[in-house]
Design a protein around this motif. Structure first.
Motif, PDB file in Angstrom:
ATOM      1  N   THR A  14       0.845  -1.179   0.000  1.00 34.72           N
ATOM      2  CA  THR A  14       0.000   0.000   0.000  1.00 34.72           C
ATOM      3  C   THR A  14       0.879   1.226   0.000  1.00 34.72           C
ATOM      4  OG1 THR A  14      -1.792  -1.081   1.155  1.00 34.72           O
ATOM      5  CG2 THR A  14      -1.691   1.300   1.325  1.00 34.72           C
ATOM      6  N   ILE A  15       0.577   2.168  -0.870  1.00 31.64           N
ATOM      7  CA  ILE A  15       1.344   3.390  -0.937  1.00 31.64           C
ATOM      8  C   ILE A  15       0.877   4.324   0.174  1.00 31.64           C
ATOM      9  CG2 ILE A  15       1.834   5.389  -2.368  1.00 31.64           C
ATOM     10  CD1 ILE A  15       3.143   2.808  -3.263  1.00 31.64           C
ATOM     11  N   LEU A  16       1.772   4.657   1.066  1.00 34.35           N
ATOM     12  CA  LEU A  16       1.405   5.554   2.154  1.00 34.35           C
ATOM     13  C   LEU A  16       1.411   7.007   1.701  1.00 34.35           C
ATOM     14  CD1 LEU A  16       3.323   4.020   5.188  1.00 34.35           C
ATOM     15  CD2 LEU A  16       0.921   3.785   4.594  1.00 34.35           C
ATOM     16  N   THR A  17       2.404   7.352   0.935  1.00 35.33           N
ATOM     17  CA  THR A  17       2.517   8.729   0.456  1.00 35.33           C
ATOM     18  C   THR A  17       2.748   8.697  -1.036  1.00 35.33           C
ATOM     19  OG1 THR A  17       3.618   9.271   2.530  1.00 35.33           O
ATOM     20  CG2 THR A  17       3.695  10.927   0.796  1.00 35.33           C
ATOM     21  N   PRO A  18       1.707   8.811  -1.842  1.00 34.40           N
ATOM     22  CA  PRO A  18       1.883   8.722  -3.293  1.00 34.40           C
ATOM     23  C   PRO A  18       2.914   9.721  -3.798  1.00 34.40           C
ATOM     24  CG  PRO A  18      -0.438   8.682  -2.723  1.00 34.40           C
ATOM     25  CD  PRO A  18       0.309   9.014  -1.463  1.00 34.40           C
ATOM     26  N   ILE A  19       3.682   9.277  -4.777  1.00 35.70           N
ATOM     27  CA  ILE A  19       4.692  10.150  -5.380  1.00 35.70           C
ATOM     28  C   ILE A  19       3.974  11.150  -6.259  1.00 35.70           C
ATOM     29  CG2 ILE A  19       6.729  10.205  -6.844  1.00 35.70           C
ATOM     30  CD1 ILE A  19       7.163   7.287  -6.078  1.00 35.70           C
ATOM     31  N   ALA A  20       4.050  12.370  -5.941  1.00 36.55           N
ATOM     32  CA  ALA A  20       3.308  13.391  -6.682  1.00 36.55           C
ATOM     33  C   ALA A  20       3.878  13.561  -8.085  1.00 36.55           C
ATOM     34  CB  ALA A  20       3.391  14.719  -5.932  1.00 36.55           C
ATOM     35  N   VAL A  21       3.008  13.973  -8.981  1.00 37.76           N
ATOM     36  CA  VAL A  21       3.451  14.287 -10.334  1.00 37.76           C
ATOM     37  C   VAL A  21       3.942  15.730 -10.302  1.00 37.76           C
ATOM     38  CG1 VAL A  21       2.804  14.209 -12.769  1.00 37.76           C
ATOM     39  CG2 VAL A  21       1.598  12.788 -11.120  1.00 37.76           C
ATOM     40  N   ALA A  22       5.059  15.922  -9.641  1.00 37.38           N
ATOM     41  CA  ALA A  22       5.514  17.284  -9.363  1.00 37.38           C
ATOM     42  C   ALA A  22       6.545  17.736 -10.386  1.00 37.38           C
ATOM     43  CB  ALA A  22       6.104  17.357  -7.961  1.00 37.38           C
ATOM     44  N   ALA A  23       7.581  16.939 -10.532  1.00 36.28           N
ATOM     45  CA  ALA A  23       8.646  17.347 -11.443  1.00 36.28           C
ATOM     46  C   ALA A  23       8.394  16.776 -12.828  1.00 36.28           C
ATOM     47  CB  ALA A  23      10.000  16.876 -10.910  1.00 36.28           C
ATOM     48  N   GLN A  24       7.152  16.927 -13.308  1.00 39.28           N
ATOM     49  CA  GLN A  24       6.758  16.309 -14.561  1.00 39.28           C
ATOM     50  C   GLN A  24       7.587  16.807 -15.741  1.00 39.28           C
ATOM     51  OE1 GLN A  24       3.885  14.388 -15.879  1.00 39.28           O
ATOM     52  NE2 GLN A  24       3.903  13.399 -13.914  1.00 39.28           N
ATOM     53  N   GLN A  25       8.013  18.014 -15.692  1.00 41.62           N
ATOM     54  CA  GLN A  25       8.693  18.543 -16.863  1.00 41.62           C
ATOM     55  C   GLN A  25      10.134  18.074 -16.951  1.00 41.62           C
ATOM     56  OE1 GLN A  25       6.718  19.912 -19.016  1.00 41.62           O
ATOM     57  NE2 GLN A  25       5.142  19.578 -17.460  1.00 41.62           N
ATOM     58  N   ALA A  26      10.618  17.445 -15.870  1.00 40.96           N
ATOM     59  CA  ALA A  26      11.973  16.914 -15.914  1.00 40.96           C
ATOM     60  C   ALA A  26      11.947  15.572 -16.629  1.00 40.96           C
ATOM     61  CB  ALA A  26      12.514  16.744 -14.507  1.00 40.96           C
ATOM     62  N   PRO A 527       0.571   5.199  -7.421  1.00 41.32           N
ATOM     63  CA  PRO A 527       1.112   6.276  -8.260  1.00 41.32           C
ATOM     64  C   PRO A 527       1.551   5.784  -9.628  1.00 41.32           C
ATOM     65  CG  PRO A 527       2.775   5.582  -6.714  1.00 41.32           C
ATOM     66  CD  PRO A 527       1.556   4.769  -6.399  1.00 41.32           C
ATOM     67  N   LYS A 528       0.623   5.182 -10.349  1.00 43.29           N
ATOM     68  CA  LYS A 528       0.884   4.690 -11.699  1.00 43.29           C
ATOM     69  C   LYS A 528      -0.327   4.985 -12.566  1.00 43.29           C
ATOM     70  CE  LYS A 528       3.248   1.094 -12.758  1.00 43.29           C
ATOM     71  NZ  LYS A 528       3.814  -0.238 -13.022  1.00 43.29           N
ATOM     72  N   LEU A 596       4.961   4.947 -14.235  1.00 43.97           N
ATOM     73  CA  LEU A 596       4.910   5.636 -12.956  1.00 43.97           C
ATOM     74  C   LEU A 596       4.439   7.070 -13.185  1.00 43.97           C
ATOM     75  CD1 LEU A 596       8.350   4.368 -11.658  1.00 43.97           C
ATOM     76  CD2 LEU A 596       6.125   3.687 -10.739  1.00 43.97           C
ATOM     77  N   SER A 597       3.530   7.545 -12.354  1.00 47.27           N
ATOM     78  CA  SER A 597       3.012   8.902 -12.533  1.00 47.27           C
ATOM     79  C   SER A 597       4.130   9.926 -12.510  1.00 47.27           C
ATOM     80  CB  SER A 597       1.984   9.213 -11.438  1.00 47.27           C
ATOM     81  OG  SER A 597       0.903   8.316 -11.495  1.00 47.27           O
ATOM     82  N   ASP A 698      -3.333   7.565 -11.669  1.00 44.66           N
ATOM     83  CA  ASP A 698      -3.045   8.675 -10.768  1.00 44.66           C
ATOM     84  C   ASP A 698      -2.502   9.873 -11.548  1.00 44.66           C
ATOM     85  OD1 ASP A 698      -2.660  10.172  -8.502  1.00 44.66           O
ATOM     86  OD2 ASP A 698      -0.786   9.194  -7.941  1.00 44.66           O
ATOM     87  N   VAL A 699      -3.403  10.575 -12.244  1.00 48.83           N
ATOM     88  CA  VAL A 699      -3.059  11.789 -12.960  1.00 48.83           C
ATOM     89  C   VAL A 699      -4.349  12.580 -13.153  1.00 48.83           C
ATOM     90  CG1 VAL A 699      -3.392  10.751 -15.254  1.00 48.83           C
ATOM     91  CG2 VAL A 699      -1.815  12.676 -14.991  1.00 48.83           C
ATOM     92  N   THR A 700      -4.237  13.881 -13.172  1.00 46.91           N
ATOM     93  CA  THR A 700      -5.409  14.710 -13.436  1.00 46.91           C
ATOM     94  C   THR A 700      -5.456  15.054 -14.917  1.00 46.91           C
ATOM     95  OG1 THR A 700      -4.270  16.808 -13.103  1.00 46.91           O
ATOM     96  CG2 THR A 700      -5.190  15.727 -11.136  1.00 46.91           C
ATOM     97  N   MET A 701      -6.636  15.476 -15.385  1.00 42.56           N
ATOM     98  CA  MET A 701      -6.753  15.882 -16.778  1.00 42.56           C
ATOM     99  C   MET A 701      -5.895  17.121 -17.027  1.00 42.56           C
ATOM    100  SD  MET A 701      -8.123  14.884 -19.635  1.00 42.56           S
ATOM    101  CE  MET A 701      -9.750  14.125 -19.652  1.00 42.56           C
ATOM    102  N   ALA A 702      -5.783  17.974 -16.020  1.00 37.60           N
ATOM    103  CA  ALA A 702      -4.957  19.173 -16.165  1.00 37.60           C
ATOM    104  C   ALA A 702      -3.484  18.821 -16.356  1.00 37.60           C
ATOM    105  CB  ALA A 702      -5.130  20.074 -14.943  1.00 37.60           C
ATOM    106  N   GLU A 703      -3.039  17.697 -15.791  1.00 35.29           N
ATOM    107  CA  GLU A 703      -1.662  17.243 -15.985  1.00 35.29           C
ATOM    108  C   GLU A 703      -1.517  16.425 -17.261  1.00 35.29           C
ATOM    109  OE1 GLU A 703      -0.672  16.675 -11.196  1.00 35.29           O
ATOM    110  OE2 GLU A 703      -1.619  15.070 -12.362  1.00 35.29           O
TER     111      GLU A 703
END
Length: 943
Positions: A14-26, A527-528, A596-597, A698-703
């Motif tokens: 179980t993922i306790l803290t999902p890896i955010a899609v934060a550094a997507q542009q990298a 987070p996938k 992976l997201s 695990d992704v939003t339409m905005a992302e």
């Protein structure tokens, strides 16, 4: 637990803290250490006074609970003369207990996935995933067969299940290379070693199993003190404990399962054997025994074998398949059991290549890896792929590979449900030197080599799989033990509590600037995400005349682009923890991705390059064509493959787009394809105006939309109209006939019975037909399976399906049956179909199971991203609304017996069926004459 070289097959969390899609542009992948830190399966344990250990993991994402029961007994515990008995007993455990006549009927009626079990060398397990309201029922039933079995077992049940298991053995033996597993165990281990005989056992030992053996096995091994029970899902320990105590607490302890001595074996010198088989190409396998799965070398060996032959960019793939083109397929694995592992590498030699030259290259690759070790990049790619696969496995609570199995196996083999954490930590910290040293320690020892060469099979699986000294010293029958006391305390099954309704994810929609439609179902459990780029093409784009063109073109997409080689594509996926694949269905061709997201943007960039910019380099095309031709030969060597290649051309005719031999194609078509022809095929069918994109995870339409615009937005449709397929083309008039494909020395016959229906897949309102198919052949409890398998014991399993492509639907029944029952089985199948269609309508029990039982089971169907993705793709292809899955409850509840009976009468009758039989003509010809249908013969080489 780490059970294979490439995937931690049972590990989930179980993922306790999902890896955010934060550094997507990298464009850099997420660090491996960050991924590993997220994997966790919180649990609580308690042990009853009788020794039953229970592990509870809470996961509230769906109203279901995975029930997983592990018994600490497997084939390694079998005595001489009784090989295969642990597995035979597993089958008997499903035939009913003193208070439960049938285990499947109540649970499936309550909405469970089909109850199932498996036997391995070290353990036997039983699994089901049930709606939360049926947990009490599931625990009652598992406890009843644990404590109240003996009074329900009789000679008739033993004889029927013996027949089923023997047909399971024949089914495995009947495959190309089907005897290899016996040779491997015999070659690596001495007579009497607990791991030497096969789990399925020998025919003679199965014949010898008696009711005395059944009773003794149950009393000696099936006590609660030898059990780990795992409950994972919509449950907590406070709720679980009183339920477990109520149902299991009064079952007395049994004897402790005796420990076995089963160490790895080092051969005194290399051993080599050759075996002829009905195979199209030589297969060479090199094998060793290795350490126990809890040994410090276990994880390094798993990673090392992935580098050798488990990754798409493995050493064996790169050298033998891509560079030197000595082989058409390679693999390497570390299959790990409790007390030893099976280390193996194998290759299928390319037709026309000298096997000795191929084997020299094979040895060179292995020797170089041992001498130099893996690179840091290779090791990181292997580890990332393993961890990524396990993040995806977090979605499943039950079943054979779910979170319950992970915890139970940790407890069973390591005394710690969280043992997977130690394995992952070791994996993340591995160095190339550690992997090299482990490979040298274990692969540097003398090996066992088996070469399987094309020819007539001279050995029989009937005589293989046993102890190994049969005939030298007859087994003395064990003395008849005193009859065990049979507990006859009546117990009443609890009622099923109300079951929660399916909450299917909402579907969002968008359109890219070039017109490609996008659908997204957001799910945040892991987070996938899973994503499919789908084109209106498929094998139907080929028809019969060009069979294999579309699929070879799609396969070539992964073999190099204008800027990346095939090796670079494989390596980049592995670094990203992504899996990108191409596929060809009957109506659509697709490029699919699991990613992976955190690595969405670079994963999409790679996917887009694969889809849009294939190179179709001449050398790569030639190589892949050779591999495809070899794959077709393998298909033609398989009894099921032959049957499938024969059926559709007979049903649909060569003038219909569905009337081809399948996506793999015909050799004459594949041989003629050129790079230019494949490029033209790509340009014609893979274009943005025939495409759609569907994503789940695990992704939003905005992302998602900006990432898709970056990857696909500037892709413009070419001039000219979109290509079309004539799915309305005429199909042949259905007729009753037998078509026989001769396959000598087959211990079973494969039967396929089919017809084209006067329906197309896009017609709505055909759910009654789907339910009628479930009644007759669509599951374990279907009439055909209960008759041919459970009553007659002639097959390991039979099933039917009503295909739902965009165009004409078809009804097909398929099964392997023992050779001497080929004619009887055909008559019985036809009788069952005609009875259902002719008045023996759906019973009240069947109606409840396929309507209300299906309603209760809906949450089980959509646990994973891939399951939801499959539903969305089907909805789009068939013109269904986005909320179709949520409508199913009302549809099922509104379907009555009359509607199901009407569908059976119209579409599932036994007349006008084309029957394909793949088997030994000499053994079955007389039987087929008695069926009373015209018989035709087809040469396997023409299929």
């Amino acid at each position: 637990m780490l059970r294979t070289s490439f995937a931690l097959a049972a590990l989930a969390g179980t993922i306790l803290t999902p890896i955010a899609v934060a550094a997507q542009q990298a464009d850099q992948p997420a660090p491996l250490a960050d991924l590993v830190r997220q994997v966790d399966i919180p649990f609580e344990t308690f042990t009853l006074d009788n020794g039953l250990t229970t592990i509870v993991h809470t996961d509230r994402k769906a109203p279901v609970v995975g029930v997983t029961v592990y018994y600490r007994v497997g084939s390694k515990h079998e005595p001489r003369g009784r090989t295969g008995f642990a597995h035979l007993f597993e089958h008997l455990m499903f035939t009913g207990s003193e208070n439960v006549p049938n285990f499947d009927i109540p649970l499936e009626a309550a909405g469970s996935t089909a109850t199932n079990g498996s036997t391995d060398t070290d353990r036997t397990n039983y699994v089901e995933t049930v709606p939360t309201g049926a947990l009490d029922l599931a625990l009652f039933m598992e406890s009843d067969r644990m404590g109240y079995l003996l009074g329900a077992i009789d000679q008739a049940k033993l004889d029927r299940q013996r027949g089923v298991v023997q047909n399971e053995k024949r089914q495995g033996d009947n495959q190309p290379y089907g005897l290899v597993r016996y040779k491997l165990q015999d070659g690596l281990l001495p007579v009497g070693h607990p791991y030497r005989h096969s789990v399925i056992g020998s025919m003679a030992d199965l014949d010898a199993a008696s009711l005395t053996d059944v009773r003794k096995w149950f009393v000696d091994n099936y006590g609660p003190n030898n059990v780990v029970l795992a409950l994972a899902g919509d449950i907590d320990a406070a709720t679980a404990r009183p339920l477990v105590e109520r149902w299991f607490g009064t079952i007395p302890r049994g004897p402790q399962v005796a420990a076995t001595v089963a160490e790895p074996v080092t051969l005194a010198a290399p051993v080599r054997e050759e075996m002829a088989d009905q195979v199209p190409t030589t297969m060479v396998m090199r094998a060793w025994t290795g350490p126990a799965l809890t040994h410090p070398d276990s994880v390094p060996l798993a990673a090392g074998m992935a580098v050798l032959g488990g990754l798409a960019s493995s050493r064996l793939d790169n050298v033998l398949v891509r560079d030197r083109q000595l082989a058409v397929a390679v693999s390497a694995s570390a299959g790990q059991d409790e007390q030893l592992s099976w280390l193996s590498a194998q290759m299928e030699v390319r037709p026309g290549v000298d096997p000795a030259a191929a084997e020299a290259g094979f040895d060179e690759v292995i020797a170089r890896l041992l001498a130099e070790g893996p690179t840091q990049d290779e090791l990181a790619r292997a580890a990332t792929q393993i961890v990524s696969a396990q993040i995806g496995a977090l979605e499943v609570v039950g079943g054979f590979g779910g979170k319950g199995s992970t915890l139970a196996e940790g407890q069973l083999y390591a005394g710690d449900p969280a043992h997977y954490k130690a394995e992952l930590a070791q994996l993340a910290a591995l160095t190339p030197a550690q992997v090299q040293q482990a490979l040298q320690r274990w692969l540097g020892r003398p090996s066992y080599t088996l070469s399987v060469v094309p020819g007539a099979r001279t050995e029989s699986g009937d005589t293989m799989g046993g102890w190994g000294d049969e005939g030298t010293d007859p087994v003395t029958p064990a003395p008849e033990p005193a009859a065990p006391q049979i507990t006859s305390t009546p117990r009443t099954a609890p009622e099923v509590a109300p079951v929660g309704e399916l909450a299917f994810p909402e579907v969002e929609r968008a359109t890219l600037s070039n017109g490609i439609e996008v659908a997204l179902a957001r799910r945040t459990a892991v987070p996938k995400l899973s994503l499919a780029l789908t084109f209106d093409a498929g094998s139907a784009a080929d028809g019969a005349a060009r069979a294999g063109t579309q699929s070879l073109m799609m396969e070539m997409l992964e073999e190099g682009t204008s800027t990346r080689s095939a090796v670079q594509i494989a390596e980049e996926q592995e670094r990203l923890g992504a899996s990108i694949s191409t596929g060809t269905g009957i109506d659509t061709s697709s490029v699919s991705m699991s990613a992976l997201s955190a690595n969405l943007v670079p994963s999409l960039a790679l996917m887009a390059d694969i889809a849009r910019n294939p190179a179709f380099a001449a050398g790569e095309v030639a190589r892949v064509k050779n591999q495809r031709l070899a794959a077709i030969q393998q298909e033609q060597a398989s009894p099921v493959g032959l049957g499938r290649r024969a059926l559709n051309p007979l049903l649909f005719g060569e003038g219909h787009p569905y009337g081809n031999v399948g996506a793999s194609g015909k050799p004459v078509v594949i041989e003629a394809l050129t790079p230019e022809a494949l490029a033209a095929e790509h340009a014609r069918w893979l274009r943005p105006d025939t495409a759609s994109i569907t994503a789940v995870g695990d992704v939003t339409m905005a992302e998602l939309v900006p990432a898709l615009e970056q990857a696909f937005g500037n892709w413009q449709a070419p001039a000219g109209d979109k290509p079309v397929k004539d799915l309305a083309a005429a199909t042949p008039q259905g007729q009753s006939r037998l078509v026989v494909v001769d396959r000598p020395n087959s211990p079973q016959s494969v039967l396929l019975l089919g017809r084209v229906l006067p329906l197309v897949g896009t017609e709505q309102g055909q759910e009654a037909l789907e339910l009628a198919n479930e009644v007759i052949g669509g599951g374990f409890l279907s009439r055909l399976n209960m008759n041919l398998r459970e009553d007659k014991g002639w097959t390991y399993g039979i099933g039917s399906s009503v295909a739902q492509p965009v165009g004409p639907r078809s009804f097909v029944v398929s099964t392997p049956v023992q050779t001497d029952r080929t004619g009887d089985a055909i008559r019985l199948i036809l009788d069952d179909l005609n009875a259902f269609a002719g008045g023996k309508g759906v019973t009240e029990e069947e109606l409840q199971r396929v309507t209300e039982g299906n309603v209760r089971g809906l949450p089980n169907r959509f646990q994973t991203n891939s399951q939801v993705l499959g539903a969305l793709l089907a909805n789009r292809a068939l013109g269904r609304p986005d909320d179709y899955q949520e409508q199913l409850a009302q549809i099922y509840r509104g379907t009555d017996a009359a509607a199901i009976d009407k569908a059976a009468a119209e579409y599932l009758q036994g007349g006008a069926l084309t029957i394909v039989v793949v088997g030994d003509r000499q053994a079955i010809e007389a039987q087929l004459q008695g069926v009373g249908l015209p018989v035709e013969y087809v040469d396997a080489a023409t299929l």
